[in-house]
Design an enzyme around this catalytic site. Structure first.
Site, PDB file in Angstrom:
ATOM      1  NE  ARG A 163      -3.723  -0.010   0.396  1.00 10.80           N
ATOM      2  CZ  ARG A 163      -4.885   0.057  -0.286  1.00 10.80           C
ATOM      3  NH1 ARG A 163      -5.365  -1.007  -0.915  1.00 10.80           N
ATOM      4  NH2 ARG A 163      -5.551   1.170  -0.348  1.00 10.80           N
ATOM      5  CB  VAL A 164       1.447   4.035  -2.078  1.00  8.57           C
ATOM      6  CG1 VAL A 164       2.469   3.132  -2.728  1.00  8.57           C
ATOM      7  CG2 VAL A 164       0.196   4.141  -2.942  1.00  8.57           C
ATOM      8  CG  ASP A 165      -3.724   3.695   0.895  1.00  7.90           C
ATOM      9  OD1 ASP A 165      -3.062   2.780   1.424  1.00  7.90           O
ATOM     10  OD2 ASP A 165      -4.852   3.519   0.397  1.00  7.90           O
ATOM     11  CG  ASP A 166      -2.137   7.569   5.599  1.00  7.89           C
ATOM     12  OD1 ASP A 166      -0.917   7.377   5.437  1.00  7.89           O
ATOM     13  OD2 ASP A 166      -2.672   8.684   5.552  1.00  7.89           O
ATOM     14  CB  VAL A 167      -4.548   1.111   3.912  1.00  6.12           C
ATOM     15  CG1 VAL A 167      -5.078  -0.291   4.139  1.00  6.12           C
ATOM     16  CG2 VAL A 167      -5.708   2.077   3.710  1.00  6.12           C
TER      17      VAL A 167
END
Ligand code: WTA
Length: 774
Positions: free
Chosen positions: A642-646
């Site tokens: 993941r590259v997001d806040d997940v």
């Protein structure tokens, strides 16, 4: 269509004939481009002259193993593997890795020989021969058509199912994925009238498979009796529940929350909702009362279906208590649910011991079996909603992913068939829970649409010992086994002997989902579990995508351990840079998808704007997956996380914001910041930095109670692995937390902290490092 343009060496004419047959192309050894000569070293040199090597032709590879020739095919110039001609090279027998000895090797060593340089693992020729897609050429042909003529391609797939009315033939699909051109929309098979439950059950029965086993249920205890339902029996059970729901006023479009463990009643409930056009929202039975309440308030169900309790390993979980708490919370918040249908799971808890509210709670066994086993189908539009499934995002509020009926049906069925090379004689087991998308698409709908026999397992995969999976595989003669890398890694740690004491001879295809599978786990899965015979389908996809997006098709091409390989039919992955510019060839960046596919989600429940901003505004024109990805020189896709806040813990998506809000809801927590760090078994784990409120000291009790706060707010699976005390958090002058720094501190990469000069208070970093082991 690939054509042979060069051959090096002097293969026997029989090889040339088979090659010609596979490639549907005349072969001439004369057409030798000038830089190519016949010795091995110059072959390498010649290859280096090619701007981009893209593809290894699997059928050619298959031939190579039979004839002791090693063939390599490469596409020239373009990374697009589908429209350029291929070059095939034949290495002379003297350098062939399979040469002579391979026939005398035991299967395991033979397969090891099949692993050649560049980490390619070639499919067994016998497997390829019987596969739906026997070679790369066939795939390329189908893929090309799926991209160039999507309406025709998917209409043909859809025609395998029953539709009361055909969809709009003029407009099989309509879409706008470009936010700059207006609202995002995706539609497939609009105007087509169908029912997915009918297609899973009645259609298979009508075609003569009524007495085939649909579900084998295996309980938590090995000694517990197992049970099975044929397609006929499953239809009866589904119809009874559907009638009960109808009698209680559940209509088309109403939502129903299903909060059940892996009992047969879980897929039965999903199918019963689908039969009457109700929208199911399955909540994973590991979620807490607060999470369930949040989902009840969001979708306002007509009823909740649950059970009194269940066993997971040694533990008994009183599910009904959690539901009671959620329902009382939701009614205090204005959402009153008047009916709670409760399955009495007496192997875990007796009815008498279950807390009960007479005016609201009803025992399943008291009412459902009294209903008729005949229930008319509610015919719905292809675009009518089928289900909601909540998933984590980058805010504290989970997103209700909405899937509709027709496209999802066609897509899950097709992906299941091709990515597992499903045949009617297969026995299929997916270890996922129906509470997640994998259980929706690949425990329930995809397999049943194909008329498969599915194993449903109630318990934990390593209970009572780490051999349980293989015990179940042998018991039901499972042929396709689909699981998550976290389980593979944990079983790998427990040792080979738990695997090798079982036969596993029935296995023919393995599958992996949920997170990138690291090459060493891949190898263990392949060599030890699959005896080096079974291809592994490492399927990349998401709750949002409905079905597989990038996946091997077993037998069709060589695998690279850790790579999900190539896109499924109709899927156009693109890798973009930070500015949203599409990159070509070998590259790394953000994984997006260009154009829609039938299984795509259509919206977020009650929040179309969030749908547009989360998925379609970062890179206009594309669906943004939130994942990073690399494409190698051969065109293989490698998911990098993941590259997001997940955070992806054991294949479960958890938003950092959700965990942070659970932590700060604790009265002694002033501030919290959560990051994901690598974990040997879980892939990633949750690492939380916590600042207690003024005057509260650091203590083990407080740590425990903070973890408990996450367990009760979200569920045990989201519990932080580590709480790190933080007198302050590293923030920029504008107040933004620098997670990059926190990640480095958490993973003890202190020499990679990078530039911390922009922090409002750079001393914070030293304080945090000093508290690392406290
Ligand atoms: C990750 C599960 C690498 C990815 C089906 C994605 C994977 C998220 C793979 C979706 C895979 C899933 N290789 N990563 N084969 N499969 N992922 O919605 O980060 O629970 O975005 O769906 O899991 O998780 P979700």
């Amino acid at each position: 269509m690939p054509s042979i343009t060069a051959i090096i060496g002097r293969p026997p004419s029989s090889t040339l004939i088979s090659l010609a047959a596979v490639c549907h192309s005349p072969i001439s050894t004369d057409r030798r481009p000038s830089p190519l000569v016949s010795t091995d070293s110059s072959l390498v040199a010649a290859m280096e002259l090619l701007p981009e090597m893209a593809m290894i032709n699997p059928s050619a590879a298959a031939i190579s193993r039979r004839t002791h020739y090693h063939l390599v095919a490469a596409t020239t110039r373009t990374n697009s593997i589908f429209n350029s001609s291929s070059l095939f090279f034949i290495r002379p027998p003297t350098t062939d890795p399979f040469r002579s000895q391979s026939h005398h090797l035991p299967p395991k060593a033979k397969a090891a020989a099949a692993v050649i340089s560049d980490n390619l693992v070639f499919p067994d020729p016998d497997f390829s021969q019987q596969a739906h897609v026997p070679n790369f050429h066939k795939y390329a042909e189908m893929y090309k058509r799926s991209i160039e003529e999507p309406a025709e391609f998917w209409s043909e797939m859809a025609s395998e199912f029953h539709w009361n009315n055909k969809w709009d033939q003029e407009q099989v699909y309509s879409e706008n994925l470009d936010i700059t051109k207006g609202s995002i929309h995706i539609q497939w098979f609009k105007g087509g009238i169908t029912n997915i439950c009918y297609n899973c059950l009645d259609r298979n029965i009508e075609s003569g498979n009524g007495e085939k086993i649909a579900l084998h249920w295996e309980g938590n205890e090995p000694s517990h009796h197992s049970s099975s339902l044929t397609y006929n029996q499953l239809l009866d059970r589904v119809s009874q529940l559907a009638n009960y729901l109808k009698q209680n006023g559940v209509k088309k479009g109403d939502s129903v929350i299903i909060y059940l463990p892996m009992l047969m009643e879980l897929p039965i409930s999903m199918l019963a909702c689908a039969r009457i056009g109700a929208v199911h929202s399955v909540v994973f039975a590991g979620f807490s009362a607060e999470s369930l309440e949040q989902r009840i308030i969001d979708c306002k169900p007509k009823l909740v279906i649950t059970c009194n309790a269940f066993k997971r390993g040694h533990k008994v979980i009183n599910l009904k208590d959690i539901v009671d708490s959620a329902l009382s919370g939701s009614s205090q918040n204005g959402t009153y649910v008047g009916l709670c249908l409760t399955y009495a799971n007496e192997s875990a808890l007796k009815r008498e011991a279950t807390k009960w509210q007479t005016e609201r709670d009803v025992w399943w066994q008291d009412v459902v079996p009294n209903c008729s086993t005949k229930c008319d189908v509610e015919w719905v539009d292809g675009e009518d909603p089928l289900f909601l499934l909540y998933t984590s995002g980058s805010t504290g509020k989970p997103k209700g992913v909405v899937h509709t009926t027709g496209g999802y049906m066609v897509y899950t069925a097709a992906t299941f068939k091709y990515a597992f090379d499903y045949k009617p004689s297969d026995v299929y087991w997916c270890t996922a829970d129906c509470g997640w998308i994998t259980g929706h698409s690949y425990v329930a709908y995809g397999p049943l649409l194909n008329g498969a026999t599915v194993v449903v397992y109630e318990g934990v995969p390593n209970y009572p010992d780490p051999g349980r999976c293989w015990d179940i595989v042998d018991k039901y003669k499972v042929t396709i086994f689909y699981t998550a890398p976290t389980l593979v890694r944990s079983l790998m740690r427990d040792g080979d002997e738990y695997v090798t004491r079982y036969s596993r001879q029935s296995l023919r295809v393995l599958g992996s989902v949920g997170e990138p599978i690291n090459p060493s786990a891949w190898r263990w899965f392949f060599d030890v579990v699959g005896n080096s015979r079974c291809p592994i389908s490492d399927t990349w996809w998401q709750t949002e995508t409905g079905g597989f997006m990038i996946t091997p098709l077993p037998g069709a091409w060589p695998q690279k351990p850790g790579s999900a390989t190539f896109p499924f039919f109709g899927v156009q992955p693109v890798i973009v840079d930070e500015k949203g510019k599409e990159m070509e060839g070998e590259c790394s960046g953000y994984l997006c998808v260009k154009t829609s596919w039938p299984g795509a989600f259509r919206t977020l429940f009650g929040d179309h704007e969030r749908y547009e901003t989360t998925y379609f505004s970062a890179f206009p024109g594309y669906y943004f997956s939130g994942d990073g990805c690399r494409r190698d020189k051969d065109g293989y896709y490698w998911l990098t996380g993941r590259v997001d806040d997940v955070i992806n813990v054991s294949g479960h998506r958890i938003g950092t914001a959700e965990v942070e809000s659970a932590l700060v809801s604790h009265p002694k927590c002033a501030e919290a910041a959560v990051v994901g760090i690598e974990h040997e078994v879980k892939g990633q784990c949750i690492y939380a930095f916590v600042t207690p409120v003024e005057g509260v000291g650091y203590s083990e009790e407080l740590k425990k109670s903070l973890v408990l706060s996450v367990r009760t707010n979200i569920g045990a699976f989201a519990a932080p692995e580590k709480i790190h005390w933080a007198p302050g958090l590293p923030k920029t002058r504008s107040g933004k937390i620098m997670r990059r720094v926190l990640r480095k501190i958490a993973s003890r990469q202190l020499d990679e902290l990078g530039d911390t000069s922009t922090l409002a208070d750079p001393n914070v970093v030293d304080q945090l490092i000093a508290l690392s082991d406290s």
